[in-house]
Design an enzyme around this catalytic site. Sequence first.
Site, PDB file in Angstrom:
ATOM      1  N   CYS A   1      -7.889   0.942   0.146  1.00  0.00           N
ATOM      2  CA  CYS A   1      -7.406   0.156   1.283  1.00  0.00           C
ATOM      3  C   CYS A   1      -7.414  -1.301   0.862  1.00  0.00           C
ATOM      4  O   CYS A   1      -8.468  -1.853   0.533  1.00  0.00           O
ATOM      5  CB  CYS A   1      -8.270   0.356   2.525  1.00  0.00           C
ATOM      6  SG  CYS A   1      -7.696  -0.657   3.920  1.00  0.00           S
TER       7      CYS A   1
ATOM      8  N   CYS B   1      -8.453 -11.707  22.387  1.00  0.00           N
ATOM      9  CA  CYS B   1      -8.030 -10.659  21.457  1.00  0.00           C
ATOM     10  C   CYS B   1      -6.904  -9.821  22.048  1.00  0.00           C
ATOM     11  O   CYS B   1      -6.548  -8.787  21.487  1.00  0.00           O
ATOM     12  CB  CYS B   1      -9.202  -9.781  21.042  1.00  0.00           C
ATOM     13  SG  CYS B   1      -9.973  -8.879  22.394  1.00  0.00           S
TER      14      CYS B   1
ATOM     15  N   ASP C   1     -23.683  -8.024  32.955  1.00  0.00           N
ATOM     16  CA  ASP C   1     -22.375  -7.381  32.927  1.00  0.00           C
ATOM     17  C   ASP C   1     -21.385  -8.314  33.610  1.00  0.00           C
ATOM     18  O   ASP C   1     -21.399  -8.468  34.831  1.00  0.00           O
ATOM     19  CB  ASP C   1     -22.435  -6.031  33.640  1.00  0.00           C
ATOM     20  CG  ASP C   1     -21.134  -5.254  33.532  1.00  0.00           C
ATOM     21  OD1 ASP C   1     -20.086  -5.865  33.235  1.00  0.00           O
ATOM     22  OD2 ASP C   1     -21.151  -4.023  33.759  1.00  0.00           O
TER      23      ASP C   1
ATOM     24  N   CYS D   1       0.827  -1.212   0.000  1.00  0.00           N
ATOM     25  CA  CYS D   1       0.000   0.000   0.000  1.00  0.00           C
ATOM     26  C   CYS D   1       0.861   1.262   0.000  1.00  0.00           C
ATOM     27  O   CYS D   1       1.814   1.376   0.769  1.00  0.00           O
ATOM     28  CB  CYS D   1      -0.917   0.002   1.224  1.00  0.00           C
ATOM     29  SG  CYS D   1      -2.019   1.420   1.312  1.00  0.00           S
TER      30      CYS D   1
ATOM     31  N   ASP E   1     -14.864 -15.686  25.299  1.00  0.00           N
ATOM     32  CA  ASP E   1     -14.344 -14.848  24.212  1.00  0.00           C
ATOM     33  C   ASP E   1     -14.456 -13.386  24.649  1.00  0.00           C
ATOM     34  O   ASP E   1     -15.241 -12.614  24.108  1.00  0.00           O
ATOM     35  CB  ASP E   1     -15.143 -15.099  22.929  1.00  0.00           C
ATOM     36  CG  ASP E   1     -14.615 -14.294  21.747  1.00  0.00           C
ATOM     37  OD1 ASP E   1     -13.491 -13.759  21.843  1.00  0.00           O
ATOM     38  OD2 ASP E   1     -15.333 -14.187  20.733  1.00  0.00           O
TER      39      ASP E   1
ATOM     40  N   PHE F   1     -19.468 -13.977  27.131  1.00  0.00           N
ATOM     41  CA  PHE F   1     -19.212 -12.938  26.120  1.00  0.00           C
ATOM     42  C   PHE F   1     -19.687 -13.456  24.756  1.00  0.00           C
ATOM     43  O   PHE F   1     -18.965 -13.413  23.765  1.00  0.00           O
ATOM     44  CB  PHE F   1     -17.732 -12.555  26.084  1.00  0.00           C
ATOM     45  CG  PHE F   1     -17.144 -12.240  27.430  1.00  0.00           C
ATOM     46  CD1 PHE F   1     -17.263 -10.965  27.967  1.00  0.00           C
ATOM     47  CD2 PHE F   1     -16.484 -13.218  28.169  1.00  0.00           C
ATOM     48  CE1 PHE F   1     -16.717 -10.665  29.219  1.00  0.00           C
ATOM     49  CE2 PHE F   1     -15.947 -12.933  29.426  1.00  0.00           C
ATOM     50  CZ  PHE F   1     -16.065 -11.657  29.944  1.00  0.00           C
TER      51      PHE F   1
ATOM     52  N   GLU G   1     -24.071 -12.454  27.622  1.00  0.00           N
ATOM     53  CA  GLU G   1     -23.507 -11.292  26.932  1.00  0.00           C
ATOM     54  C   GLU G   1     -23.946 -10.026  27.664  1.00  0.00           C
ATOM     55  O   GLU G   1     -25.058  -9.966  28.187  1.00  0.00           O
ATOM     56  CB  GLU G   1     -23.988 -11.274  25.478  1.00  0.00           C
ATOM     57  CG  GLU G   1     -23.863  -9.977  24.729  1.00  0.00           C
ATOM     58  CD  GLU G   1     -22.420  -9.489  24.616  1.00  0.00           C
ATOM     59  OE1 GLU G   1     -22.218  -8.263  24.715  1.00  0.00           O
ATOM     60  OE2 GLU G   1     -21.525 -10.330  24.428  1.00  0.00           O
TER      61      GLU G   1
ATOM     62  N   ASN H   1     -22.011 -16.305  17.951  1.00  0.00           N
ATOM     63  CA  ASN H   1     -21.038 -16.765  16.962  1.00  0.00           C
ATOM     64  C   ASN H   1     -20.524 -18.169  17.268  1.00  0.00           C
ATOM     65  O   ASN H   1     -20.335 -18.980  16.361  1.00  0.00           O
ATOM     66  CB  ASN H   1     -19.859 -15.781  16.907  1.00  0.00           C
ATOM     67  CG  ASN H   1     -18.893 -16.062  15.788  1.00  0.00           C
ATOM     68  OD1 ASN H   1     -19.264 -16.089  14.625  1.00  0.00           O
ATOM     69  ND2 ASN H   1     -17.625 -16.274  16.123  1.00  0.00           N
TER      70      ASN H   1
ATOM     71  N   GLN I   1     -17.221 -10.797  13.759  1.00  0.00           N
ATOM     72  CA  GLN I   1     -15.791 -10.946  13.554  1.00  0.00           C
ATOM     73  C   GLN I   1     -15.392 -10.318  12.219  1.00  0.00           C
ATOM     74  O   GLN I   1     -16.055 -10.502  11.204  1.00  0.00           O
ATOM     75  CB  GLN I   1     -15.397 -12.419  13.582  1.00  0.00           C
ATOM     76  CG  GLN I   1     -15.585 -13.081  14.932  1.00  0.00           C
ATOM     77  CD  GLN I   1     -14.600 -12.585  15.981  1.00  0.00           C
ATOM     78  OE1 GLN I   1     -13.626 -11.915  15.681  1.00  0.00           O
ATOM     79  NE2 GLN I   1     -14.866 -12.914  17.246  1.00  0.00           N
TER      80      GLN I   1
END
Length: 455
Positions: A180, A412, A365, A92, A386, A317, A338, A322, A288
């Site tokens: 991009c 993550c 929560d 790029c 997750d 979570f 969640e 998913n 995702q």
Amino acid sequence: MAAHATIRAPESSRATVARFRTKLHREFDIEIHDLSHDGRGVGRNEGKAVFVAGALAGETVRAKQTGRNRHFDEAETLQVLVASPDRVTPRCEHFGVCAGCVLQHLAEPKQIEAKQRVLLENLSRIGHVEPERVLPALTDAAWGYRRKGRFSVRFVEKKGRTVVGFRESNPRFVAELAHCHTVIPALGERIPELAALVDSLDGKRAIPQIEFIAGDGPIALVIRHLEALSGEDRERLLAFAKTTGFALFLQPGGVDSVHPLWPESIELSFAMPGHQVSMLFRPLDFIQVNAGLNRKMIAATLDLLDPQPTDRILDLFAGLGNFTLPLARRAGSVVGVEGEAGLVARARENAARNNLPNAEFHAADLAKDLSSEPWMKQGFDKLLLDPPRAGAAEVLAQLPLKGIDRIVYVSCHPGSLARDAGFLVRERGYRLKAAGAMDMFPQTAHVESIALFER
């Protein structure tokens, strides 16, 4: 790490401050011996650690100092004097300016090797644990993968035009992108058209961002506007949507204010091949980013968790489901929890739509006191987590793990995974059986990973 250190000096230290300012932009040659977690080269100059943007391990570069801290300095590469054999020409033209991708100069196989190394170093240094087995890294397409994101929008008075793109390395500025290569091509090649569209609007100064998301159908764009749009602006936006085929949504206020402009009614969804599951979502929902890697991640998660028809599984979570819904195809029952009530409502809709009555969802929560939650009192055989970047420390400290013999943790952020892994191993009697990195965000320094814990 902060981009600029805060200097605290007494009034009598003007000479010291002057010397600092002189050093701040000085140039020097430096050998790079490692790559940091954020993709910068690491070396030492005059005995002090220096993080050098644009440099790779094994290189010698000419650098300019850009920041100073008590324990480290920061710099940027001016010239590569001795190049690493792993260096490649960035694809790029915006590399080095746009902060969206910081590893384009590193060969793709070496990128995931670096991420695998970051994961293992975090587990050892922070969690004081090592996996019994290192999982092969999960990879998919390295370009054109990003199906969800947010473009910043700004009318730049000095340029006399609107700029659309991701933030620059200095986050005060927006990188003006001609394209991009990481965004799905149907959108990534049309960024100048977006900029021209906004530039044509009377209300262009009141549009700070455009979010995008795509499933198996059209790309959806959400235009945030801080002031009411004129009738002429709405007509221009409508014409653009009809011409491009993009589904266009407007957001005059908070998340609940999002509404379609064109078409008036649309269903956003994506299928999960191999699981007989189709997921509905709304334009600002979390999905995702990388569809191909998501499919491989789900397959790896199910393989590690090994759901059985008699298993009762807790999915924390859970988002839209998913993982929950593919698990429900194999397990006896799955409970998804969640924090965002809207996602929970749509997860329930997805369970009903896919005829999965053995998947139930709760809103809670997970960073707060959960003692009154009814699902906390239910027994589970296996656990899936997750969490966001902050990790799952609060919920793991409360969760009755007795009876749960297998945990799969999708992460993550390697630092929070490492911290939580240390807790599970030292405090709760688990073994870290396996762990490995996943390249959800190729060309970036972002590290996703997956880990298996067993009693």
